[in-house]
Each structure stands twice: as C-alpha cells, then as structure tokens.
Design a protein around this motif. Structure first.
Motif, PDB file in Angstrom:
ATOM      1  N   PHE A  79       0.833  -1.202   0.000  1.00 23.39           N
ATOM      2  CA  PHE A  79       0.000   0.000   0.000  1.00 23.39           C
ATOM      3  C   PHE A  79       0.868   1.252   0.000  1.00 23.39           C
ATOM      4  N   LEU A  80       1.955   1.252   0.780  1.00 27.75           N
ATOM      5  CA  LEU A  80       2.844   2.409   0.802  1.00 27.75           C
ATOM      6  C   LEU A  80       3.494   2.607  -0.561  1.00 27.75           C
ATOM      7  N   ARG A  81       3.976   1.527  -1.180  1.00 26.81           N
ATOM      8  CA  ARG A  81       4.600   1.645  -2.505  1.00 26.81           C
ATOM      9  C   ARG A  81       3.598   2.147  -3.527  1.00 26.81           C
ATOM     10  N   SER A  82       2.358   1.705  -3.389  1.00 28.14           N
ATOM     11  CA  SER A  82       1.294   2.187  -4.273  1.00 28.14           C
ATOM     12  C   SER A  82       1.076   3.681  -4.104  1.00 28.14           C
ATOM     13  N   GLN A  83       1.091   4.147  -2.870  1.00 29.63           N
ATOM     14  CA  GLN A  83       0.902   5.575  -2.607  1.00 29.63           C
ATOM     15  C   GLN A  83       2.034   6.405  -3.191  1.00 29.63           C
ATOM     16  N   VAL A  84       3.265   5.908  -3.084  1.00 26.52           N
ATOM     17  CA  VAL A  84       4.419   6.637  -3.620  1.00 26.52           C
ATOM     18  C   VAL A  84       4.317   6.744  -5.138  1.00 26.52           C
ATOM     19  N   LEU A  85       3.938   5.658  -5.793  1.00 29.28           N
ATOM     20  CA  LEU A  85       3.788   5.692  -7.251  1.00 29.28           C
ATOM     21  C   LEU A  85       2.682   6.658  -7.666  1.00 29.28           C
ATOM     22  N   THR A  86       1.592   6.659  -6.919  1.00 28.76           N
ATOM     23  CA  THR A  86       0.495   7.579  -7.227  1.00 28.76           C
ATOM     24  C   THR A  86       0.933   9.026  -7.057  1.00 28.76           C
ATOM     25  N   LYS A  87       1.671   9.310  -6.001  1.00 25.91           N
ATOM     26  CA  LYS A  87       2.152  10.671  -5.786  1.00 25.91           C
ATOM     27  C   LYS A  87       3.112  11.084  -6.886  1.00 25.91           C
ATOM     28  N   TRP A  88       3.988  10.173  -7.304  1.00 27.09           N
ATOM     29  CA  TRP A  88       4.911  10.456  -8.415  1.00 27.09           C
ATOM     30  C   TRP A  88       4.125  10.767  -9.685  1.00 27.09           C
ATOM     31  N   SER A  89       3.103   9.974  -9.955  1.00 24.23           N
ATOM     32  CA  SER A  89       2.261  10.211 -11.123  1.00 24.23           C
ATOM     33  C   SER A  89       1.608  11.583 -11.056  1.00 24.23           C
ATOM     34  N   ASN A  90       1.070  11.933  -9.901  1.00 23.41           N
ATOM     35  CA  ASN A  90       0.394  13.233  -9.761  1.00 23.41           C
ATOM     36  C   ASN A  90       1.362  14.398  -9.940  1.00 23.41           C
ATOM     37  N   PRO A 205      18.647  12.729 -21.961  1.00 25.30           N
ATOM     38  CA  PRO A 205      18.797  12.495 -20.522  1.00 25.30           C
ATOM     39  C   PRO A 205      18.027  13.482 -19.654  1.00 25.30           C
ATOM     40  N   LEU A 206      17.638  14.634 -20.218  1.00 23.08           N
ATOM     41  CA  LEU A 206      17.029  15.679 -19.396  1.00 23.08           C
ATOM     42  C   LEU A 206      15.638  15.291 -18.900  1.00 23.08           C
ATOM     43  N   THR A 207      14.870  14.623 -19.743  1.00 31.38           N
ATOM     44  CA  THR A 207      13.555  14.152 -19.308  1.00 31.38           C
ATOM     45  C   THR A 207      13.706  13.184 -18.139  1.00 31.38           C
ATOM     46  N   ALA A 208      14.710  12.310 -18.230  1.00 35.50           N
ATOM     47  CA  ALA A 208      14.955  11.354 -17.154  1.00 35.50           C
ATOM     48  C   ALA A 208      15.354  12.069 -15.865  1.00 35.50           C
ATOM     49  N   ILE A 209      16.167  13.113 -15.982  1.00 32.81           N
ATOM     50  CA  ILE A 209      16.571  13.867 -14.793  1.00 32.81           C
ATOM     51  C   ILE A 209      15.353  14.514 -14.137  1.00 32.81           C
ATOM     52  N   ALA A 210      14.466  15.092 -14.959  1.00 34.52           N
ATOM     53  CA  ALA A 210      13.252  15.712 -14.408  1.00 34.52           C
ATOM     54  C   ALA A 210      12.380  14.669 -13.715  1.00 34.52           C
ATOM     55  N   LEU A 211      12.274  13.475 -14.293  1.00 34.17           N
ATOM     56  CA  LEU A 211      11.492  12.404 -13.666  1.00 34.17           C
ATOM     57  C   LEU A 211      12.103  11.999 -12.328  1.00 34.17           C
ATOM     58  N   LYS A 212      13.422  11.934 -12.273  1.00 35.52           N
ATOM     59  CA  LYS A 212      14.106  11.575 -11.024  1.00 35.52           C
ATOM     60  C   LYS A 212      13.864  12.624  -9.947  1.00 35.52           C
ATOM     61  N   VAL A 213      13.890  13.899 -10.322  1.00 31.94           N
ATOM     62  CA  VAL A 213      13.615  14.970  -9.362  1.00 31.94           C
ATOM     63  C   VAL A 213      12.220  14.807  -8.775  1.00 31.94           C
ATOM     64  N   LEU A 214      11.245  14.524  -9.626  1.00 33.26           N
ATOM     65  CA  LEU A 214       9.870  14.373  -9.162  1.00 33.26           C
ATOM     66  C   LEU A 214       9.694  13.086  -8.350  1.00 33.26           C
ATOM     67  N   ALA A 215      10.422  12.042  -8.709  1.00 32.23           N
ATOM     68  CA  ALA A 215      10.369  10.812  -7.922  1.00 32.23           C
ATOM     69  C   ALA A 215      10.879  11.061  -6.506  1.00 32.23           C
ATOM     70  N   ASP A 216      11.950  11.832  -6.395  1.00 32.84           N
ATOM     71  CA  ASP A 216      12.476  12.179  -5.070  1.00 32.84           C
ATOM     72  C   ASP A 216      11.438  12.963  -4.269  1.00 32.84           C
ATOM     73  N   ARG A 217      10.771  13.898  -4.926  1.00 35.00           N
ATOM     74  CA  ARG A 217       9.760  14.700  -4.245  1.00 35.00           C
ATOM     75  C   ARG A 217       8.568  13.845  -3.814  1.00 35.00           C
ATOM     76  N   ALA A 218       8.310  12.788  -4.573  1.00 33.73           N
ATOM     77  CA  ALA A 218       7.175  11.910  -4.259  1.00 33.73           C
ATOM     78  C   ALA A 218       7.465  10.986  -3.088  1.00 33.73           C
ATOM     79  N   GLY A 219       8.715  10.931  -2.675  1.00 34.96           N
ATOM     80  CA  GLY A 219       9.051  10.079  -1.543  1.00 34.96           C
ATOM     81  C   GLY A 219       9.733   8.777  -1.898  1.00 34.96           C
ATOM     82  N   VAL A 220      10.172   8.639  -3.161  1.00 28.14           N
ATOM     83  CA  VAL A 220      10.958   7.452  -3.507  1.00 28.14           C
ATOM     84  C   VAL A 220      12.302   7.554  -2.780  1.00 28.14           C
ATOM     85  N   PRO A 221      12.624   6.603  -1.928  1.00 32.11           N
ATOM     86  CA  PRO A 221      13.836   6.712  -1.117  1.00 32.11           C
ATOM     87  C   PRO A 221      15.109   6.743  -1.958  1.00 32.11           C
TER      88      PRO A 221
END
Length: 284
Positions: A79-90, A205-221
């Motif tokens: 459930f926690l992993r699901s929440q993190v993915l949802t937050k990343w998506s949002n 690579p820039l799109t990937a960097i932006a995705l990584k920034v947002l993943a960090d903000r979403a709580g991906v450890p």
C-alpha cells in the motif's frame, strides 16, 4: 557523482519550475545535449551539459541500489509503494507542460506529441500503483492442487506459489519515448519492491533527470530509483557493467536487435532475467 543534476542549461529553456533541471557546479567529464531542430554551426544546438558517468559510476549506483533494496522490499507495505507511485504520477501530471517542453527540446518531438506522451507515461505509474496491492503482486501468490495424485486419483496435497521481488534491476531506455519507456519499466519494479537503475539515452537524458527529481519529491527513497547518464563513448561500458555485475538480477532493454542480443549474451554468465523490446521508428 549524481545524475539528478545537469552541469548547465541554456536560456532556450523556459520552465515554470526550473528546479526540474537542477544545476550542479563541479568538474568531471560532461556531454552535450542537443536540440535536433537547431543548427550546431553557431552553437545554439547545445541546450545542456550533463555528467558523463562511467563504468565505475555505474558500479557505485548498483551498490547504492543494493543497499536500498532491503528497506524498500522488506520494510514497506504494498500500500505504501502504491501511494508513492500515485504521488509520483500526480507530480508528473502537475508538471506536464514543463516535462513536455524538456522532451520537445531534446528529442525534437512536436509539443503536442510530447504532451501526449506525458499522459501515456503516467498511465503506467497509475496502473502499477493499482497492481501493487493486488493479490497477484509481490507478497501475494496462490495455492493450487498438486499435479501429482494418490492411488485414488486425488491430488497429493497442495502447491503454494509466492510472488517476490527480483532484486536490483537495470533498465536501458531509448531516445524516442523518453518518459514512457522509463515509467513502463520502473513502475512495475518499484511496485514489486525492486530497486531500479536507469541508463537513459544520451540523446534525451534531461527528461529522465526531471522524472528523477519528481520521484524524489514523491518520496521514492534514495537508492531505490537511480540514473546513470553516460555519453555514447561510455555507454557500452555501462551496459557491460549492468550485464556482468552479479548484484543486478534483471535487465530490461528497449532498442536495436543487435544490442539486445549482445546484452543477453553478456548476461548469460550471471544468469540474469532479461526482457528485450524494440520500438520501430517510421519516417514518412
């Protein structure tokens, strides 16, 4: 060295949130990211400089992901992993215009198509956020009658199958779908409790960097989702490290058939799981 930051970007970018492409001062080898719609003769084609990570950097990222595996796999709930993915998506949806702009600048896609790919890309995160908590996901499984029978024809007991995370995974993604190929691969890995290392195309690579920034903000450890940005010269060495390093348990690659066959061959000594895909590119 981190791939979550570029060394520099040009004034050609106009983003609502410039922190999606954080600037990191420092030395080391870099490579240019080019705008395919601009001329290289007057220097306007260069839109950013990004760290050129080496095979040694890839080893460090693999170890970092290995260290992050147990806490992510064993100390979190589905459930926690699901929440993190949802937050990343949002967060991606909230920054869709900026991500589409970045994608268009480095890949040459029309802006409307880039916006369409953002919507397509987040659909994978949404799907696997739901898949994470289904009985068929990691931690779930099934019980079935044994195929072996007694003298009377009855099943000899039952068989239980349990779904488990594979471990540390490595992904190599192409230039023509800079977001969708990442979310399509990383989404199910994170949902299952795996950690993921992505080597994006040196062209995008820039799109990937932006995705990584947002993943960090979403709580991906830290260590659960990492990038290895390499130039064309070091890409082969990074790919080799993915294949020969015994810590990597699965490789996913989308690209040419010859490269896919080479990765499969190099992965055979460590008996890795390998998933290969190919995306056609048609000019008309």
């Amino acid at each position: 060295m981190t791939a979550t930051a570029a060394l520099s970007t040009t004034a050609s970018f106009s983003l609502r949130d410039p922190s999606l492409l954080p600037i990191q001062n420092g030395g080391g080898k870099t490579f240019d990211v080019l705008d395919p719609a601009a001329s290289d003769e007057d220097g306007t084609a260069v839109i950013a400089k990004v760290h050129a990570m080496s095979q040694d950097d890839a080893k460090q990222m693999i170890q970092k992901s290995a260290d992050a595996l147990k806490p992510w796999r064993d100390d979190t709930t589905a459930f926690l992993r699901s929440q993190v993915l949802t937050k990343w998506s949002n967060l991606i949806k909230d920054n869709a215009d900026d991500i589409a702009t970045i994608m268009t600048m480095e890949s040459g896609k029309p802006l409307a198509e880039s916006k369409g790919e953002v919507a397509y890309g987040v659909s994978f995160l949404d799907y696997y956020a739901g898949e994470a908590i289904r009985p068929s996901s990691a931690g779930g499984g099934f019980i079935a009658p044994s195929p072996f029978t007694t003298d009377t024809g009855a099943p000899k007991g039952k068989i239980m199958a349990v779904q488990e995370a594979v471990g540390v995974t490595a992904m190599v993604t192409p230039w023509n779908f800079p977001i969708a190929m990442i979310t399509r691969k990383v989404g199910p890995a994170l949902a299952a409790g795996c950690t993921a290392i992505v080597k994006p195309s040196e062209l995008t690579p820039l799109t990937a960097i932006a995705l990584k920034v947002l993943a960090d903000r979403a709580g991906v450890p830290d260590g659960v989702f990492e990038l290895v940005t390499s130039d064309r010269e070091s890409t082969a060495d990074v790919g080799k490290e993915f294949c020969i390093n015994p810590t990597i348990k699965k490789i996913s690659f989308t690209g040419s058939t010859p490269v896919g066959k080479l990765l499969m061959k190099m992965s055979s000594d460590t008996v890795k799981r390998v998933s290969l895909g190919k995306i056609p590119f048609v000019l008309s």
